[in-house]
Design a protein around this motif. Sequence first.
Motif, PDB file in Angstrom:
ATOM      1  N   ASP A  87      41.086  36.266  56.175  1.00 27.02           N
ATOM      2  CA  ASP A  87      40.222  37.277  55.733  1.00 27.02           C
ATOM      3  C   ASP A  87      40.592  38.454  56.772  1.00 27.02           C
ATOM      4  OD1 ASP A  87      40.276  36.100  53.485  1.00 27.02           O
ATOM      5  OD2 ASP A  87      38.222  34.779  53.904  1.00 27.02           O
ATOM      6  N   ILE A  88      41.870  38.756  58.149  1.00 28.04           N
ATOM      7  CA  ILE A  88      41.565  39.644  58.818  1.00 28.04           C
ATOM      8  C   ILE A  88      42.972  41.050  58.152  1.00 28.04           C
ATOM      9  CG2 ILE A  88      42.756  40.041  61.141  1.00 28.04           C
ATOM     10  CD1 ILE A  88      42.303  36.974  61.839  1.00 28.04           C
ATOM     11  N   ASN A  89      42.401  42.026  58.641  1.00 30.27           N
ATOM     12  CA  ASN A  89      43.390  43.310  57.925  1.00 30.27           C
ATOM     13  C   ASN A  89      44.084  43.542  58.586  1.00 30.27           C
ATOM     14  OD1 ASN A  89      43.470  46.200  57.755  1.00 30.27           O
ATOM     15  ND2 ASN A  89      42.504  45.656  55.438  1.00 30.27           N
ATOM     16  N   ILE A  90      44.856  42.963  58.324  1.00 28.23           N
ATOM     17  CA  ILE A  90      46.520  44.030  59.742  1.00 28.23           C
ATOM     18  C   ILE A  90      46.225  44.804  59.888  1.00 28.23           C
ATOM     19  CG2 ILE A  90      47.947  43.823  58.004  1.00 28.23           C
ATOM     20  CD1 ILE A  90      49.483  41.765  60.452  1.00 28.23           C
ATOM     21  N   GLY A  91      45.981  45.968  58.939  1.00 28.49           N
ATOM     22  CA  GLY A  91      46.043  47.590  59.294  1.00 28.49           C
ATOM     23  C   GLY A  91      44.639  47.454  60.344  1.00 28.49           C
ATOM     24  N   GLU A  92      44.098  46.999  59.868  1.00 31.07           N
ATOM     25  CA  GLU A  92      42.593  47.638  61.183  1.00 31.07           C
ATOM     26  C   GLU A  92      42.785  46.367  62.497  1.00 31.07           C
ATOM     27  OE1 GLU A  92      39.141  46.201  59.005  1.00 31.07           O
ATOM     28  OE2 GLU A  92      39.080  47.854  57.424  1.00 31.07           O
ATOM     29  N   ALA A  93      43.133  45.350  62.369  1.00 36.45           N
ATOM     30  CA  ALA A  93      43.757  44.424  63.552  1.00 36.45           C
ATOM     31  C   ALA A  93      44.126  45.440  64.452  1.00 36.45           C
ATOM     32  CB  ALA A  93      44.367  43.414  63.040  1.00 36.45           C
ATOM     33  N   THR A  94      45.170  45.896  63.599  1.00 41.51           N
ATOM     34  CA  THR A  94      46.325  46.713  64.717  1.00 41.51           C
ATOM     35  C   THR A  94      46.285  47.905  65.292  1.00 41.51           C
ATOM     36  OG1 THR A  94      48.600  45.921  63.323  1.00 41.51           O
ATOM     37  CG2 THR A  94      49.218  47.388  64.315  1.00 41.51           C
ATOM     38  N   GLU A  95      45.273  48.709  63.951  1.00 45.16           N
ATOM     39  CA  GLU A  95      44.328  49.915  65.257  1.00 45.16           C
ATOM     40  C   GLU A  95      43.785  49.751  65.790  1.00 45.16           C
ATOM     41  OE1 GLU A  95      43.490  53.503  65.716  1.00 45.16           O
ATOM     42  OE2 GLU A  95      44.802  52.700  64.172  1.00 45.16           O
ATOM     43  N   SER A  96      43.046  48.523  66.227  1.00 41.37           N
ATOM     44  CA  SER A  96      41.951  47.727  66.790  1.00 41.37           C
ATOM     45  C   SER A  96      42.449  48.002  67.841  1.00 41.37           C
ATOM     46  CB  SER A  96      41.086  46.362  66.753  1.00 41.37           C
ATOM     47  OG  SER A  96      39.997  46.675  67.640  1.00 41.37           O
TER      48      SER A  96
END
Length: 107
Positions: A87-96
Amino acid sequence: MMSINFEQLKERSLVIRKRYHELERIHHESEWTVEEDALAFLTDAGLVGRHVMSQQGRWPKENTEEELKHKIGESIWWLTILAERMDINIGEATESFLTKTEKLFEK
């Protein structure tokens, strides 16, 4: 060759993972756990390292360019699957990650 966005990456990756889950149920009577997926990713990440060494002339194997490309793509696929399963959004994780790391170099 066209590029892919994170949403397409996720959707296509999940379809492929679903097919692999079907094979796992046939061959092992159960789907791989998140931990088993992580181990598979680490195995492929290790192979990326070995293919890089070969490409750079530091390992005695030839013609690994296509294998290297495949394993890099597969590693991105595994990371996408792992993120989704946890349940980790890969796009958000990468952006962060990118934003946080860029700020380190602004100082």
